[in-house]
Enzyme design. Structure first.
Site, PDB file in Angstrom:
ATOM      1  N   ASN A  49       0.880  -1.170   0.000  1.00  0.00           N
ATOM      2  CA  ASN A  49       0.000   0.000   0.000  1.00  0.00           C
ATOM      3  C   ASN A  49       0.921   1.225   0.000  1.00  0.00           C
ATOM      4  O   ASN A  49       1.597   1.502   0.997  1.00  0.00           O
ATOM      5  CB  ASN A  49      -0.908  -0.012   1.230  1.00  0.00           C
ATOM      6  CG  ASN A  49      -1.801   1.221   1.300  1.00  0.00           C
ATOM      7  OD1 ASN A  49      -1.390   2.316   0.930  1.00  0.00           O
ATOM      8  ND2 ASN A  49      -3.015   1.057   1.789  1.00  0.00           N
ATOM      9  N   GLU A  76      -3.939   1.784  -2.827  1.00  0.00           N
ATOM     10  CA  GLU A  76      -4.015   3.222  -2.549  1.00  0.00           C
ATOM     11  C   GLU A  76      -3.111   4.023  -3.484  1.00  0.00           C
ATOM     12  O   GLU A  76      -2.337   4.867  -3.049  1.00  0.00           O
ATOM     13  CB  GLU A  76      -3.715   3.544  -1.079  1.00  0.00           C
ATOM     14  CG  GLU A  76      -4.909   3.280  -0.182  1.00  0.00           C
ATOM     15  CD  GLU A  76      -4.956   4.193   1.046  1.00  0.00           C
ATOM     16  OE1 GLU A  76      -4.428   3.787   2.084  1.00  0.00           O
ATOM     17  OE2 GLU A  76      -5.517   5.304   0.954  1.00  0.00           O
ATOM     18  N   ASP A  96      -1.894  -5.894   6.193  1.00  0.00           N
ATOM     19  CA  ASP A  96      -1.621  -6.255   4.794  1.00  0.00           C
ATOM     20  C   ASP A  96      -1.316  -7.747   4.776  1.00  0.00           C
ATOM     21  O   ASP A  96      -0.522  -8.234   5.575  1.00  0.00           O
ATOM     22  CB  ASP A  96      -0.429  -5.456   4.268  1.00  0.00           C
ATOM     23  CG  ASP A  96      -0.680  -3.959   4.303  1.00  0.00           C
ATOM     24  OD1 ASP A  96      -1.209  -3.423   3.312  1.00  0.00           O
ATOM     25  OD2 ASP A  96      -0.378  -3.344   5.349  1.00  0.00           O
ATOM     26  N   ASN A 147      -7.201  -4.340   5.739  1.00  0.00           N
ATOM     27  CA  ASN A 147      -7.762  -3.491   6.789  1.00  0.00           C
ATOM     28  C   ASN A 147      -8.416  -4.308   7.902  1.00  0.00           C
ATOM     29  O   ASN A 147      -9.393  -3.866   8.523  1.00  0.00           O
ATOM     30  CB  ASN A 147      -8.747  -2.476   6.202  1.00  0.00           C
ATOM     31  CG  ASN A 147      -8.052  -1.204   5.750  1.00  0.00           C
ATOM     32  OD1 ASN A 147      -7.140  -0.710   6.422  1.00  0.00           O
ATOM     33  ND2 ASN A 147      -8.444  -0.670   4.605  1.00  0.00           N
ATOM     34  N   ASP A 161      -4.115  -4.744   1.067  1.00  0.00           N
ATOM     35  CA  ASP A 161      -4.447  -4.135   2.352  1.00  0.00           C
ATOM     36  C   ASP A 161      -5.856  -4.581   2.716  1.00  0.00           C
ATOM     37  O   ASP A 161      -6.823  -4.097   2.133  1.00  0.00           O
ATOM     38  CB  ASP A 161      -4.359  -2.614   2.222  1.00  0.00           C
ATOM     39  CG  ASP A 161      -4.708  -1.904   3.524  1.00  0.00           C
ATOM     40  OD1 ASP A 161      -5.103  -2.574   4.497  1.00  0.00           O
ATOM     41  OD2 ASP A 161      -4.586  -0.656   3.556  1.00  0.00           O
ATOM     42  N   ASP A 188       2.834   4.805   4.864  1.00  0.00           N
ATOM     43  CA  ASP A 188       2.677   4.310   6.236  1.00  0.00           C
ATOM     44  C   ASP A 188       2.594   2.777   6.278  1.00  0.00           C
ATOM     45  O   ASP A 188       2.541   2.205   7.370  1.00  0.00           O
ATOM     46  CB  ASP A 188       1.489   4.967   6.953  1.00  0.00           C
ATOM     47  CG  ASP A 188       0.251   5.115   6.095  1.00  0.00           C
ATOM     48  OD1 ASP A 188       0.263   4.666   4.933  1.00  0.00           O
ATOM     49  OD2 ASP A 188      -0.731   5.681   6.572  1.00  0.00           O
ATOM     50  N   HIS A 189       2.633   2.140   5.123  1.00  0.00           N
ATOM     51  CA  HIS A 189       2.675   0.678   5.048  1.00  0.00           C
ATOM     52  C   HIS A 189       4.030   0.222   4.517  1.00  0.00           C
ATOM     53  O   HIS A 189       4.662   0.928   3.717  1.00  0.00           O
ATOM     54  CB  HIS A 189       1.613   0.146   4.081  1.00  0.00           C
ATOM     55  CG  HIS A 189       0.196   0.388   4.507  1.00  0.00           C
ATOM     56  ND1 HIS A 189      -0.656  -0.596   4.919  1.00  0.00           N
ATOM     57  CD2 HIS A 189      -0.527   1.546   4.557  1.00  0.00           C
ATOM     58  CE1 HIS A 189      -1.846  -0.102   5.204  1.00  0.00           C
ATOM     59  NE2 HIS A 189      -1.798   1.200   5.002  1.00  0.00           N
TER      60      HIS A 189
END
Length: 287
Positions: free
Chosen positions: A29, A56, A240, A171, A169, A269-270
């Site tokens: 991501n 994303e 993830d 979530n 991802d 941020d991943h």
DNA sequence: ATGGCGTTCTCCGAACGA
């Protein structure tokens, strides 16, 4: 695909001498492919993946920076809608039978760019960006559950055929060990039983969770909030995932969370999950 | 995680993310 084994990142210096058919695939991501482009290109050059599932991307398909990625030897298939969401597949081992979305995929209320599939090197890949859910009482949470249920239905016929990777991802943190402090997330989205049940239902189709090896600490987190030094304190989440049919999972030699990609200036941020497998696919699928 | 940061567009504030 032999070249995949030649240049490998430092965390995988101990390459076996055995010359077998190898494939390196990854999911990441990137939190905007345009903002992340320099880092993505540098990472592709150092990590040398054959196939990459991106999430994303946050660009319309025709705005995806394909030329720069193609210059590194990849083919690109993107599915985007502009500002939000967006997924893509990069491959240097063939990219055929591209399909955007999946049959029966719900929207919110209209279609969103959250899934793209393609066949690469004899393996079917699906890059997914599961809805966030926001909070359990938000309509977006019901959307998340219905999206996961629809994904399960769409995959029911594909999983028995094998050679399938569903990565992205999700979530959802599969267990309490997959969040840095379960108490912080009590009652929050990403950890509720219905979300975890939806993941279990996916795995029950015959998909295995290929867990990346953490390069620091004992837990394979893949996401750390940008705020409050969460990454440096290793306060992360494993949201993830790489779900693979048993033939693929059995072919996996190694899987790592590339936390190096989370360091430095301007990271996502991943972190990516990078998987090495041998004996997969077909040599002729390479071009 | 009361916020903290980062990206995006409607662009100097708001929406979203997890």
């Amino acid at each position: 695909m032999f070249c995949a084994a030649r240049r490998r990142a430092s965390w995988h210096a101990a390459a076996p001498i055995v010359q077998s058919w190898r494939m390196r695939f990854a999911t990441w991501n990137v939190n905007s492919v345009k903002a992340r482009l320099p880092r993505l290109l540098g990472w592709l050059e150092s990590a040398q993946p054959d196939v990459v599932c991106l999430q994303e991307t946050k660009v319309a398909a025709d705005a995806f920076p394909a030329e720069q990625v193609e210059a590194l030897g990849y083919r690109v298939a993107a599915h985007g809608q502009g500002r939000w969401n967006g997924v893509a597949l990069l491959s240097r081992v063939g990219l055929t039978q591209v399909r955007r979305g999946f049959p029966g995929e719900p929207g919110f209320p209209g279609p969103e760019a959250r899934a793209i599939g393609a066949t690469c090197g004899g393996v079917r890949f699906l890059s997914v960006y599961v809805p966030n859910g926001r909070t359990p009482d938000d309509p977006h949470y019901a959307y998340k559950l219905s999206w996961l249920a629809a994904l399960r239905t769409a995959l029911a016929d594909d999983v028995p055929r094998g050679a399938l990777v569903v990565a992205g991802d999700f979530n959802v943190a599969p267990t309490d060990d997959d969040v840095w402090d379960p108490a912080v997330f009590a009652g929050a989205t990403h950890v509720t039983p219905p979300e975890r049940d939806a993941l279990t239902a996916l795995r029950d189709l015959g998909l295995r969770d290929v867990v990346g090896r953490p390069l620091k600490g004992d837990r394979p987190f893949t996401y750390w909030d940008y705020r409050a030094g969460m990454f440096h304190q290793n306060k992360g989440m494993r949201i993830d995932l790489v779900l693979a049919t048993p033939d693929v999972a059995d072919a996996v030699d190694d899987a790592v969370v590339d936390r190096e990609a989370r360091k430095g200036s301007g990271p996502s941020d991943h972190a990516p999950i990078v998987v090495d497998a041998s004996g997969l696919g077909t040599p002729s699928a390479g071009s």
